[in-house]
Scaffold this motif. Structure first.
Motif, mmCIF file in Angstrom:
data_model
loop_
_atom_site.group_PDB
_atom_site.id
_atom_site.type_symbol
_atom_site.label_atom_id
_atom_site.label_comp_id
_atom_site.label_asym_id
_atom_site.label_seq_id
_atom_site.Cartn_x
_atom_site.Cartn_y
_atom_site.Cartn_z
ATOM 1 N N UNK A 180 0.842 -1.202 0.000
ATOM 2 C CA UNK A 180 0.000 0.000 0.000
ATOM 3 C C UNK A 180 0.874 1.248 0.000
ATOM 4 N N UNK A 181 1.933 1.234 0.833
ATOM 5 C CA UNK A 181 2.780 2.414 0.949
ATOM 6 C C UNK A 181 3.460 2.718 -0.382
ATOM 7 N N UNK A 182 3.950 1.676 -1.060
ATOM 8 C CA UNK A 182 4.639 1.931 -2.330
ATOM 9 C C UNK A 182 3.644 2.295 -3.425
ATOM 10 N N UNK A 183 2.464 1.708 -3.381
ATOM 11 C CA UNK A 183 1.437 2.077 -4.365
ATOM 12 C C UNK A 183 1.074 3.546 -4.184
ATOM 13 N N UNK A 184 1.038 3.984 -2.915
ATOM 14 C CA UNK A 184 0.708 5.376 -2.651
ATOM 15 C C UNK A 184 1.765 6.305 -3.234
ATOM 16 N N UNK A 185 2.996 5.782 -3.433
ATOM 17 C CA UNK A 185 4.032 6.587 -4.059
ATOM 18 C C UNK A 185 4.078 6.320 -5.573
#
Lengths: 271, 287
Positions: A180-185
């Motif tokens: 989720x964190x990398x998708x958010x970036x």
């Protein structure tokens, strides 16, 4: 979603099979798997299948759940059966079309292989359905303990298995969070070719490894703080005791194996 | 016009199974440009689920999320674009660091936006400046930084995308008081400097009371209270009944009121408390 993956498919319950000692269950499962390959005629095979059905009944595991565990092997099952069907060239020919030859022996072999695979998969599934992962590793540790004499670190191996099982859900959660964190970036994890996707996984895998190591260190410290020093002189909270139930099961299995051997003597082998 | 508008949003985990749970139930809100919205609630109250809809990481079971009046779930491209327009910084963001150098890690977002090298460089340096990371640290491995520095580097990674809305989920969790102050100060500085909208999820009522312009209180997946900070904190008794912590000064005034002292119960900052005490003491002196 990634968190739908379930590993260690224990179904809680209080049936006969659930209450059985894990060691007995493990040994019996192995005995069953070996015995099923000793069956050479339909009588002994029938006895084995009937016994598997009896165990399913005693475990109270819904048949639906058992069928679910068979789904992943469906392809192998079909493949083996078809291969055996046409590959066996001995016996009397039942049917012939160009290069395809179907003999009675081939047909029997195919049926035997299919039934063997089916019953061995469902019996092992029954073991994991009725035994908690902890009881399973405890049982394996106890069963392998004679290997300590030849310096095999049995306790460490069992502890590693327990910890690995314990951390599977934690790591799945962690993967979820990092993704989720990398998708958010703006990381694109879903599209692209094979190489592109493998590359796109790096931003997930590196933090995952880092945190797995961090967790391992923390756990090691926590265990040391509670005076963990390996298996030497360690007692258990849950003592494993063999009871009447386990004795009955063991006797039944001895009778089963004897039955299969005797049936093999009295009736001719068909494969 | 509102930058971000949420209309009747519900999210249900395990939909159509026996175990379906509504993590978010019928939440509506409007966030105007330049506001700082504070989101408060217990663990499991649905705050994290709610904010993950703002950039399209989660798709709502029902309801919609509008960015500048446009539904972000309209098509795939719009959803993907929303990731860059709403910068999301998760809890413990330092665990997302992965590159060889801090510089490369901060540039991960901008690179995914397919910007020119010059633009990427400008944004990385600006974001590093916002979070107070000196140039010398940019060439270091992110794994060699201290805990607080890692956290700031990770926040810079989100700021470098220059999102219109910055969402921070508990950015101060697990930090010491000084680390907390640093983070909150840099968030305030970032907001006044860039004029962007900030959504801050926090456990600390004091922080929300001090910084936010509007507050949203989540309770069991529902928006229990939503309004300006004054409106929300003036209902201290309601917050207490939800089992939430009210600012320490509010607690003092609530218990004074319970003991029969004629004070206001809607006090939530030290300044208001001082004024209220002066009023009270002045009255007693006259009596």
């Amino acid at each position: 979603m990634i968190r739908d993956i379930t590993i260690g498919q224990y179904l809680s319950g209080t049936s006969f099979m659930h209450k059985l000692d894990a060691r007995v269950k493990i040994v019996c499962t192995f005995a069953y798997i070996i015995t099923i390959f000793l069956c050479k005629n339909f009588w002994s095979l029938g006895l084995m299948v009937a016994f598997a059905a009896l165990m399913t009944l005693l475990s109270r595991v819904p048949v639906r759940m058992l069928l679910r565990s068979l789904r992943p092997v469906a392809f192998i099952l079909l493949f083996t059966a078809v291969l055996n069907l046409f590959y066996t060239k001995t016996g009397s020919v039942l049917f012939q079309w160009k290069f395809l030859i179907l003999t009675d022996k081939g047909l029997y072999t195919a049926v035997f292989m299919a039934v063997r695979i089916l019953s061995l998969v469902s019996v092992s599934a029954l073991l994991t359905y009725t035994t908690t992962p902890t009881a399973l590793t405890d049982g394996i540790e106890k069963l392998l303990s004679p290997l300590k004499l030849i310096k095999v670190p049995v306790h460490s191996l069992a502890m590693m298995m327990t910890l690995a099982l314990r951390f599977i859900p934690t790591l799945i959660e962690e993967i979820d969070r990092i993704m989720s964190a990398q998708k958010a970036r703006g990381a694109d994890l879903e599209t692209g070719g094979f190489i592109q996707r493998a590359k796109a996984l790096l931003p997930v895998l590196i933090p995952l490894f880092v945190s797995a190591f961090r967790r391992a260190y923390e756990l090691a410290f926590a265990m040391e703080c509670r005076c963990y020093r390996g298996g030497e002189g360690r007692t258990r909270m849950k003592q494993m005791k063999l009871g009447v139930r386990d004795a009955v099961t063991a006797v039944c299995f001895v009778l089963l194996i004897a039955g299969v051997v005797l049936l093999g003597r009295f009736f001719p082998a068909v494969i | 016009m509102a930058v971000l508008e949420v209309r009747n949003l519900s999210h249900c985990y395990g939909a159509k199974t026996q175990m379906q749970v509504f993590a978010v139930k019928n939440v509506s809100l409007r966030v105007e440009a330049g506001e700082l919205l504070g989101v408060i609630g217990h663990t499991g109250s649905g705050k994290s689920t709610l904010i993950q809809h703002f950039n399209g990481l989660l798709t709502p079971t029902s309801g919609e999320v509008l960015l500048d009046g446009e539904n972000i779930f309209k098509d795939k491209a719009t959803t993907h674009a929303a990731r860059f327009r709403v910068g999301m910084c998760f809890q413990y963001p330092e665990y997302q660091l992965f590159e060889e150098t801090v510089y490369k890690d901060i540039s991960f977002g901008p690179r995914n936006m397919k910007l020119s090298d010059d633009e990427i460089d400008r944004r990385v340096r600006k974001a590093a400046q916002f979070v107070g990371l000196p140039d010398a640290l940019l060439e270091k491995s992110p794994f060699d930084l201290s805990g607080g520095e890692k956290r700031r580097a990770a926040i810079a990674g989100v700021m470098a995308m220059e999102p219109e809305i910055l969402v921070l989920d508990e950015p101060t969790a697990g930090l010491d008081p000084r680390g907390r102050d640093t983070i909150l100060r840099l968030v305030e500085h970032y907001r006044t400097e860039t004029g962007s909208t900030v959504i801050l999820v926090s456990h600390s009522m004091e922080d929300i009371a001090r910084m936010a312009t509007k507050a949203l209180v989540m309770n069991r997946g529902e928006a229990a209270l939503y309004g300006t900070v004054d409106e929300v904190f003036s209902q201290g008794d309601k917050l207490v009944s939800m089992g939430l912590d009210v600012p320490a000064v509010t607690r003092i005034f609530l218990s004074l009121h319970d003991r029969g002292v004629p004070v206001r119960t809607d006090v939530y900052t030290n300044e208001q408390a001082a004024a209220e005490f002066r009023r009270l003491l002045g009255k007693e002196a006259r009596a």
